[in-house]
Write a protein that holds these residues in place. Structure first.
Motif, PDB file in Angstrom:
ATOM      1  N   LYS A 164       5.587  10.012  -2.398  1.00  0.00           N
ATOM      2  CA  LYS A 164       5.233   8.692  -1.880  1.00  0.00           C
ATOM      3  C   LYS A 164       4.102   9.035  -0.673  1.00  0.00           C
ATOM      4  O   LYS A 164       3.970   9.946  -0.233  1.00  0.00           O
TER       5      LYS A 164
ATOM      6  N   ARG B  82       0.769  -1.318   0.023  1.00  0.00           N
ATOM      7  CA  ARG B  82       0.155  -0.115   0.318  1.00  0.00           C
ATOM      8  C   ARG B  82       0.888   1.216   0.122  1.00  0.00           C
ATOM      9  O   ARG B  82       0.203   2.391  -0.145  1.00  0.00           O
TER      10      ARG B  82
ATOM     11  N   GLU C  33      -1.898   4.520   0.437  1.00  0.00           N
ATOM     12  CA  GLU C  33      -3.224   4.420  -0.104  1.00  0.00           C
ATOM     13  C   GLU C  33      -4.028   3.448   0.505  1.00  0.00           C
ATOM     14  O   GLU C  33      -3.490   2.169   0.756  1.00  0.00           O
TER      15      GLU C  33
ATOM     16  N   THR D 206      -2.813  -2.543  -6.972  1.00  0.00           N
ATOM     17  CA  THR D 206      -2.850  -1.596  -8.007  1.00  0.00           C
ATOM     18  C   THR D 206      -3.247  -0.331  -7.564  1.00  0.00           C
ATOM     19  O   THR D 206      -4.653  -0.606  -6.987  1.00  0.00           O
ATOM     20  N   PRO D 207      -2.758   0.706  -7.446  1.00  0.00           N
ATOM     21  CA  PRO D 207      -3.347   1.822  -6.799  1.00  0.00           C
ATOM     22  C   PRO D 207      -4.670   2.378  -7.761  1.00  0.00           C
ATOM     23  O   PRO D 207      -4.355   2.294  -8.784  1.00  0.00           O
TER      24      PRO D 207
ATOM     25  N   GLY E  71       4.153   5.904 -12.355  1.00  0.00           N
ATOM     26  CA  GLY E  71       3.363   5.604 -11.440  1.00  0.00           C
ATOM     27  C   GLY E  71       2.047   6.316 -11.691  1.00  0.00           C
ATOM     28  O   GLY E  71       1.793   6.871 -12.574  1.00  0.00           O
ATOM     29  N   PRO E  72       1.216   6.132 -10.527  1.00  0.00           N
ATOM     30  CA  PRO E  72       1.512   5.492  -9.160  1.00  0.00           C
ATOM     31  C   PRO E  72       1.703   3.949  -9.351  1.00  0.00           C
ATOM     32  O   PRO E  72       1.123   3.296  -9.885  1.00  0.00           O
ATOM     33  N   LEU E  73       2.835   3.500  -8.415  1.00  0.00           N
ATOM     34  CA  LEU E  73       3.243   1.969  -8.353  1.00  0.00           C
ATOM     35  C   LEU E  73       3.216   1.693  -6.898  1.00  0.00           C
ATOM     36  O   LEU E  73       3.651   2.580  -6.229  1.00  0.00           O
ATOM     37  N   SER E  74       3.086   0.795  -6.515  1.00  0.00           N
ATOM     38  CA  SER E  74       3.317   0.257  -5.267  1.00  0.00           C
ATOM     39  C   SER E  74       4.792  -0.034  -5.078  1.00  0.00           C
ATOM     40  O   SER E  74       5.717  -0.393  -6.012  1.00  0.00           O
ATOM     41  N   THR E  75       5.308   0.175  -3.872  1.00  0.00           N
ATOM     42  CA  THR E  75       6.888   0.063  -3.754  1.00  0.00           C
ATOM     43  C   THR E  75       7.082  -1.459  -3.180  1.00  0.00           C
ATOM     44  O   THR E  75       8.298  -1.610  -2.851  1.00  0.00           O
TER      45      THR E  75
ATOM     46  N   CYS F  28       2.835   3.880  -1.844  1.00  0.00           N
ATOM     47  CA  CYS F  28       2.877   4.107  -3.699  1.00  0.00           C
ATOM     48  C   CYS F  28       3.660   5.159  -3.749  1.00  0.00           C
ATOM     49  O   CYS F  28       4.183   5.933  -2.982  1.00  0.00           O
TER      50      CYS F  28
END
Length: 219
Positions: A213, A50, A216, A138-139, A124-128, A52
């Protein structure tokens, strides 16, 4: 029974519910070798995918930030209905700041300002949570940059962070950098809402990068 009785302690811990769990009571956490540990809310969010990240500007191509204008931010995180974000950090790197009074203004609004005329964020947005397979999460947020056409007017906008670099950056020196670190504790944006940034100078506009960062959550 005293508080030193191990069965009492285990019973209390077993009734705690994980922030990212299913609502089922959980027992103590441990590593595979059985070592007990505790984790912070932020670490739990990262482990759940979660956390991002959004990049504005690429490794070799910085953005040229825009002249400040109403409804035309340089970057935006759109928080849709059913989604909540907790900003963790925003790093703004000015690769070149030849103008005077270059300002960084990070704001929130109580509505989704939409995409106006803008482009998708560079990354992004991408999960870290990067594990080499399909994304764990997936945000639902939407990241945009460089609004050359008006977005929807903000509702109840408020500045969360502001900084001014009053002088032009001297050639050959370390680039100006601004770092806002709310750490997931200073602001909560419940969708529909917006997190946005304006970077502008009174004369020549700066070039640079932004790394955002946030955590989410589904609401």
């Amino acid at each position: 029974m005293t508080v030193y009785d191990p069965s009492y302690i285990a019973g209390v811990v077993a009734r705690q519910i994980s922030s990212f769990g299913t609502g089922v009571p959980r027992s103590l956490e441990s590593t595979p070798d059985g070592s007990l540990f505790t984790s912070s809310f932020k670490q739990k969010a990262t482990l759940a995918g979660r956390m991002c990240v959004v990049n504005c500007g690429s490794v070799t191509t910085p953005l040229t930030f825009l002249t400040t204008a109403d409804k035309r931010p340089d970057w935006v995180i759109r928080v849709l209905a059913g989604t909540t974000i907790l900003p963790v950090s925003v790093e703004t790197i000015l690769e070149a700041a030849a103008g005077t009074a270059t300002e960084v203004d990070i704001r929130a609004a109580a509505n989704d300002i939409g995409s106006g005329t803008s482009s998708a964020a560079t990354v992004g947005p991408l999960s870290t949570l990067i594990n080499g397979t399909a994304p764990v999460f997936t945000p639902a947020t939407i990241a945009r940059q460089l609004y050359t056409g008006d977005a929807t007017a903000e509702v109840a906008p408020v500045t969360l962070h502001r900084r001014c670099f009053p002088l032009a950056q001297a050639s050959g020196l370390i680039p100006y950098e601004d770092f806002w670190n709310p750490n997931g504790e200073e602001a909560i944006i419940v969708g529909p809402g917006t997190l946005e940034g304006f970077i502008a100078a009174t004369t020549t506009q700066a070039t640079g990068y932004v790394v955002i960062k946030y955590i989410e959550l589904s609401t």
